[in-house]
Design an enzyme around this catalytic site. Structure first.
Site, short mmCIF file in Angstrom:
data_model
loop_
_atom_site.label_atom_id
_atom_site.label_comp_id
_atom_site.label_asym_id
_atom_site.label_seq_id
_atom_site.Cartn_x
_atom_site.Cartn_y
_atom_site.Cartn_z
N LEU A 86 37.43 55.14 -21.77
CA LEU A 86 38.55 54.45 -22.42
C LEU A 86 39.09 55.17 -23.65
CD1 LEU A 86 37.42 50.71 -22.08
CD2 LEU A 86 38.87 52.06 -20.55
N PHE A 126 38.77 62.38 -11.59
CA PHE A 126 40.05 62.48 -12.29
C PHE A 126 39.89 62.65 -13.80
CE2 PHE A 126 40.65 59.83 -8.54
CZ PHE A 126 41.75 60.41 -7.92
N TYR A 134 44.53 74.44 -20.65
CA TYR A 134 44.43 73.36 -19.66
C TYR A 134 44.27 73.94 -18.26
CZ TYR A 134 46.10 69.78 -16.41
OH TYR A 134 46.22 68.93 -15.35
N PHE A 169 51.35 68.79 -8.35
CA PHE A 169 52.50 69.27 -9.10
C PHE A 169 52.87 68.14 -10.09
CE2 PHE A 169 51.83 72.64 -6.40
CZ PHE A 169 52.63 73.71 -6.77
N ARG A 208 61.62 71.09 -11.08
CA ARG A 208 60.21 70.75 -10.87
C ARG A 208 60.05 69.92 -9.60
NH1 ARG A 208 59.97 74.26 -13.88
NH2 ARG A 208 58.99 74.38 -15.96
N GLY A 220 57.32 79.55 -22.48
CA GLY A 220 56.39 79.44 -21.36
C GLY A 220 56.80 78.53 -20.23
#
Length: 327
Positions: free
Chosen positions: A33, A73, A141, A169, A219, A281
């Site tokens: 949490l 996850f 990341y 994605f 995207r 980037g």
């Protein structure tokens, strides 16, 4: 099956837990949490308020629950934060992941589906991006997710772990029960909806001079319900596809201006915007090839038309104008 879902109070984890339950699985929902929301936990799941950094807590989860497989996850996901504070990403996304793997092996659980990311590819040299594209991440990341994919391969070799890595994605949209509520919101569609709702004064459009049809970034947006379905498809065939990585994407890109236009169509409201310079980037186009997932598992995106994604997110936002209520 009895599925342990880590990060089950987060955006994608909560919706995957919801879909697992509706398809007859039993869900053990694990979350510390820190970023997730207690109110996002799927109804009917067994909640374990546990931090993956604390090994004794993890052992208790496996001792107290029969677990057949894990969907992982949990982790840090803000790209900008990964640049300013990389150590927290390597701790959460690698060290805590190894804690989870070791607990699984100690308790003889050898099935895992990993929530990875298209950020492992870095700057694309081929679009749509296939799974065998070079993996040269451009931020911590992406580095942390790639390193954990490599660790999973090592565990498969020496422990017999069956795993698959799903490289998302741009996850978007909502289910009837759960939606997107980050404490620090950086994703485009919720930001555009916030601008349409008047929660922010305007949307900042970063870059209008890209080599795309309208000059803004393109995207690949994939509905979270399609992401959940991909996990369940892989789970059912995990021994057959063990060690494989799959892109989870729409195989179609939308520009920022196309997303804004979709939000205006769905909401009937104008989106105030301010045009600004490019962010360093940001590639011009990021679009998935999803041919491998379609070929090997007969999967296809069923909910990822842009207006359906936006409609689901807007519907959830209208019901939850301030996101999840916190106890």
């Amino acid at each position: 099956m009895n599925i342990l879902v880590t990060g089950a109070a987060g955006y994608i984890g909560s919706i995957c837990a919801e879909v697992l339950l509706t398809r007859g699985h039993h869900v053990i929902a694990l979350d510390n949490l820190q970023e997730g929301h207690r109110a996002a936990l799927a109804r009917g799941a067994v909640f374990c308020h546990v931090d993956l950094a604390v090994r004794p807590q993890l052992d208790e989860v496996f001792l107290q629950n029969k677990i057949d497989a894990v969907m992982h996850f949990a982790g840090e996901a803000l790209v900008a934060k990964s640049v300013s504070d990389p150590s927290s990403f390597y701790a959460a996304n690698i060290a805590c992941g190894v804690n989870l793997l070791d607990a699984m092996i100690r308790h003889n659980v050898k099935k895992l589906i990993f929530s990875s990311t298209a950020a492992t590819y870095g700057e694309p040299h081929t679009v749509p991006i296939p799974e065998d594209h070079s993996q040269i991440p451009i931020n911590p990341y992406g580095q942390s997710k790639l390193r954990f994919e490599q660790i999973l391969s090592d565990y498969r070799t020496y422990t017999g772990l069956d795993f698959s890595a799903l490289r998302y994605f741009n996850a978007a949209g909502a289910s009837s029960e759960h939606g997107e509520h980050h404490r620090q919101e950086t994703h485009l569609i919720p930001r555009v909806l916030d601008a349409a709702a008047g929660n922010i004064p305007h949307l900042e459009v970063c870059g209008t001079d890209y080599p795309t049809p309208d000059g803004t970034c393109v995207r690949d947006y994939i509905h979270v319900l399609d992401i959940a379905d991909s996990h369940i498809r892989v789970l059912g065939e995990l021994e057959r596809v063990s060690g494989e990585a799959f892109n989870v994407g729409n195989a179609h890109g939308y520009s920022i201006l196309e997303v804004i236009a979709a939000v205006e169509r769905v909401t009937g409201r104008k989106v105030p915007r301010k045009m600004g310079p490019r962010r360093p980037g940001d590639p011009a186009v990021l679009v998935a090839s999803n041919e491998k997932l379609a070929r090997m598992l007969k999967w296809k995106a069923s909910h990822s038309a842009l207006d359906e994604i936006v409609s689901s997110a807007w519907s959830w936002k209208q019901k939850h104008p301030h996101g999840y209520a916190e106890s």
